[in-house]
Write an enzyme that holds these catalytic residues in place. Structure first.
Site, PDB file in Angstrom:
ATOM      1  N   SER A 143       0.861  -1.195   0.000  1.00 17.15           N
ATOM      2  CA  SER A 143       0.000   0.000   0.000  1.00 17.15           C
ATOM      3  C   SER A 143       0.890   1.234   0.000  1.00 17.15           C
ATOM      4  O   SER A 143       2.077   1.138   0.359  1.00 17.15           O
ATOM      5  CB  SER A 143      -0.863  -0.016   1.272  1.00 17.15           C
ATOM      6  OG  SER A 143      -1.631   1.165   1.362  1.00 17.15           O
ATOM      7  N   TYR A 157      -1.996  -1.224  10.589  1.00 12.65           N
ATOM      8  CA  TYR A 157      -2.083  -1.453   9.146  1.00 12.65           C
ATOM      9  C   TYR A 157      -0.808  -0.966   8.454  1.00 12.65           C
ATOM     10  O   TYR A 157      -0.215  -1.685   7.627  1.00 12.65           O
ATOM     11  CB  TYR A 157      -3.311  -0.729   8.599  1.00 12.65           C
ATOM     12  CG  TYR A 157      -3.546  -0.957   7.122  1.00 12.65           C
ATOM     13  CD1 TYR A 157      -4.025  -2.173   6.652  1.00 12.65           C
ATOM     14  CD2 TYR A 157      -3.298   0.058   6.200  1.00 12.65           C
ATOM     15  CE1 TYR A 157      -4.244  -2.385   5.295  1.00 12.65           C
ATOM     16  CE2 TYR A 157      -3.508  -0.147   4.838  1.00 12.65           C
ATOM     17  CZ  TYR A 157      -3.986  -1.364   4.392  1.00 12.65           C
ATOM     18  OH  TYR A 157      -4.193  -1.573   3.045  1.00 12.65           O
TER      19      TYR A 157
HETATM   20  N1  LIG Z   1      -8.950  -0.937  -1.042  1.00  9.77           N
HETATM   21  C1  LIG Z   1      -7.921  -0.115  -0.930  1.00  9.77           C
HETATM   22  O1  LIG Z   1      -8.070   1.104  -1.101  1.00  9.77           O
HETATM   23  C2  LIG Z   1      -6.542  -0.651  -0.638  1.00  9.77           C
HETATM   24  C3  LIG Z   1      -5.465   0.245  -0.651  1.00  9.77           C
HETATM   25  C4  LIG Z   1      -4.167  -0.236  -0.462  1.00  9.77           C
HETATM   26  C5  LIG Z   1      -3.960  -1.582  -0.250  1.00  9.77           C
HETATM   27  N2  LIG Z   1      -5.023  -2.428  -0.217  1.00  9.77           N
HETATM   28  C6  LIG Z   1      -4.747  -3.850   0.026  1.00  9.77           C
HETATM   29  O2  LIG Z   1      -5.347  -4.652  -0.980  1.00  9.77           O
HETATM   30  C7  LIG Z   1      -5.774  -5.896  -0.437  1.00  9.77           C
HETATM   31  C8  LIG Z   1      -7.268  -6.105  -0.715  1.00  9.77           C
HETATM   32  O3  LIG Z   1      -7.988  -5.032  -0.124  1.00  9.77           O
HETATM   33  P1  LIG Z   1      -9.556  -4.854  -0.338  1.00  9.77           P
HETATM   34  O4  LIG Z   1      -9.812  -3.412  -0.198  1.00  9.77           O
HETATM   35  O5  LIG Z   1     -10.003  -5.583  -1.534  1.00  9.77           O
HETATM   36  O6  LIG Z   1     -10.110  -5.613   0.976  1.00  9.77           O
HETATM   37  P2  LIG Z   1     -11.583  -6.204   1.244  1.00  9.77           P
HETATM   38  O7  LIG Z   1     -11.717  -6.286   2.715  1.00  9.77           O
HETATM   39  O8  LIG Z   1     -12.573  -5.410   0.484  1.00  9.77           O
HETATM   40  O9  LIG Z   1     -11.495  -7.664   0.639  1.00  9.77           O
HETATM   41  C9  LIG Z   1     -10.533  -8.553   1.189  1.00  9.77           C
HETATM   42  C10 LIG Z   1     -10.843  -9.997   0.824  1.00  9.77           C
HETATM   43  O10 LIG Z   1      -9.868 -10.783   1.512  1.00  9.77           O
HETATM   44  C11 LIG Z   1     -10.515 -11.804   2.253  1.00  9.77           C
HETATM   45  N3  LIG Z   1      -9.739 -12.106   3.465  1.00  9.77           N
HETATM   46  C12 LIG Z   1      -9.589 -11.333   4.564  1.00  9.77           C
HETATM   47  N4  LIG Z   1      -8.861 -11.971   5.478  1.00  9.77           N
HETATM   48  C13 LIG Z   1      -8.516 -13.177   4.939  1.00  9.77           C
HETATM   49  C14 LIG Z   1      -7.777 -14.269   5.409  1.00  9.77           C
HETATM   50  N5  LIG Z   1      -7.270 -14.287   6.649  1.00  9.77           N
HETATM   51  N6  LIG Z   1      -7.623 -15.341   4.598  1.00  9.77           N
HETATM   52  C15 LIG Z   1      -8.169 -15.360   3.365  1.00  9.77           C
HETATM   53  N7  LIG Z   1      -8.903 -14.339   2.864  1.00  9.77           N
HETATM   54  C16 LIG Z   1      -9.077 -13.267   3.648  1.00  9.77           C
HETATM   55  C17 LIG Z   1     -11.889 -11.244   2.586  1.00  9.77           C
HETATM   56  O11 LIG Z   1     -12.819 -12.293   2.863  1.00  9.77           O
HETATM   57  C18 LIG Z   1     -12.219 -10.456   1.312  1.00  9.77           C
HETATM   58  O12 LIG Z   1     -12.828 -11.276   0.339  1.00  9.77           O
HETATM   59  C19 LIG Z   1      -5.443  -5.837   1.054  1.00  9.77           C
HETATM   60  O13 LIG Z   1      -4.217  -6.456   1.278  1.00  9.77           O
HETATM   61  C20 LIG Z   1      -5.351  -4.350   1.319  1.00  9.77           C
HETATM   62  O14 LIG Z   1      -4.536  -4.058   2.412  1.00  9.77           O
HETATM   63  C21 LIG Z   1      -6.308  -2.001  -0.394  1.00  9.77           C
END
Ligand SMILES: NC(=O)c1ccc[n+]([C@@H]2O[C@H](COP(=O)([O-])OP(=O)(O)OC[C@H]3O[C@@H](n4cnc5c(N)ncnc54)[C@H](O)[C@@H]3O)[C@@H](O)[C@H]2O)c1
Length: 266
Positions: A143, A157
């Site tokens: 991120s 985080y």
């Molecule tokens: N959305 C953003 O703006 C953003 C920004 C920077 C980084 N990220 C990173 O991108 C990745 C995805 O983020 P997102 O926004 O899609 O999250 P989200 O919460 O919308 O979706 C995450 C998915 O991961 C699954 N998950 C969570 N914990 C788990 C585990 N222990 N084992 C298996 N599956 C698991 C959840 O069930 C869900 O389907 C994350 O690593 C997040 O930190 C997201």
């Protein structure tokens, strides 16, 4: 020919948000998929993708990235189904906001267990199969948070996401001579269930205002679409990125660019 045709990819956190966007783009480019998620709705995504891409080859695994054995089993099932593994998208992650002094050790440890150990487990379970193939690609969801910027309430985080930049570089250098490339994405904000929950934690009365204000502060004036992040993951996973390893790729609509909100002419 589709750029991921003939490749097998394991995508963690595939049921929702970015993981779903990555899965959609990987299916579009012809990859064979193992979709891994804690949530059983990952099976619905498989059906959805098969409707759109009837020739796609997709298996699912309901499991927890914090449990090494779950990843081992998912990797074995991928190899059984497709004969090997080529690309790992270590995307699953969590984010819980709290002021530092009020953040419990349990919440801190959740970030360490899922975001750090989860990616560690994913790489550890999958790398032996990439080595058998003689080459492979790993794309890790870090991120901008932690390594470049942070908002209040994100200590656990930020700690976990910055750690993934270090892991990316160390794995990249260790496996370069065995033709495994390792890169990470540094996303700003995309509208996903995670960000919608964070907006509610920030302003329970008006979470939509939080999302609108994020968009206003981004030079491109919007959040990312999960499929745009999927395109970056597809490029980094593909042979088109054959000379790219150890990289950290900011994808943020320019959100980390402005030096001030007041100075300048145009
Ligand atoms: N959305 C953003 O703006 C953003 C920004 C920077 C980084 N990220 C990173 O991108 C990745 C995805 O983020 P997102 O926004 O899609 O999250 P989200 O919460 O919308 O979706 C995450 C998915 O991961 C699954 N998950 C969570 N914990 C788990 C585990 N222990 N084992 C298996 N599956 C698991 C959840 O069930 C869900 O389907 C994350 O690593 C997040 O930190 C997201």
């Amino acid at each position: 020919m589709a750029k991921l045709y003939g490749k097998t990819a394991l995508i963690t956190g595939a049921a929702a948000g970015l993981g779903k966007g990555i899965a959609e783009v990987y299916a579009k480019y012809g990859a064979q998929l193992c979709l891994f998620d804690l949530d059983e709705s990952v099976n619905d995504l498989k059906e959805e993708l098969l409707k759109q891409y009837p020739d796609a080859a997709i298996i699912t695994y309901v499991g927890n990235v914090a449990k090494f054995d779950d990843l081992k089993k998912a990797v074995s099932q991928s190899v059984e189904a497709f004969g090997g593994l080529d690309i790992i998208c270590a995307n699953a992650g969590v984010c819980r906001l709290a002021p530092f002094e009020e953040m419990s050790d349990e919440v801190r440890d959740l970030h360490i267990d899922v975001n750090i150990k989860g990616v560690w487990n994913t790489c550890k379970a999958a790398i032996p199969e990439l080595l058998k193939r003689g080459k492979g690609a790993i794309v890790i969801a870090s991120s901008v948070t932690g390594d470049l910027v942070a908002d209040a309430g994100e200590t656990a985080y930020a700690l976990s996401k910055a750690a993934l930049v270090g892991l990316t570089k160390a794995l990249a250098v260790e496996y370069a001579d065995r033709h495994i490339r390792v890169n990470c994405s540094q996303l700003g904000y995309a509208r996903t269930p995670m960000v919608e929950k964070m907006a509610i934690e920030t302003n329970p009365d008006n979470p939509e205002a939080v999302i609108d204000d994020i968009a206003k502060a981004v030079p491109l004036k919007r959040l990312a679409k999960p499929q745009e992040v999927g395109e970056l993951f597809a490029f980094l996973g593909s042979d088109e990125a054959s000379y790219i390893t150890g990289g950290q790729f900011v994808i943020d609509g320019g959100s980390t660019l402005p030096e001030t909100v007041s100075m300048g002419t145009k």
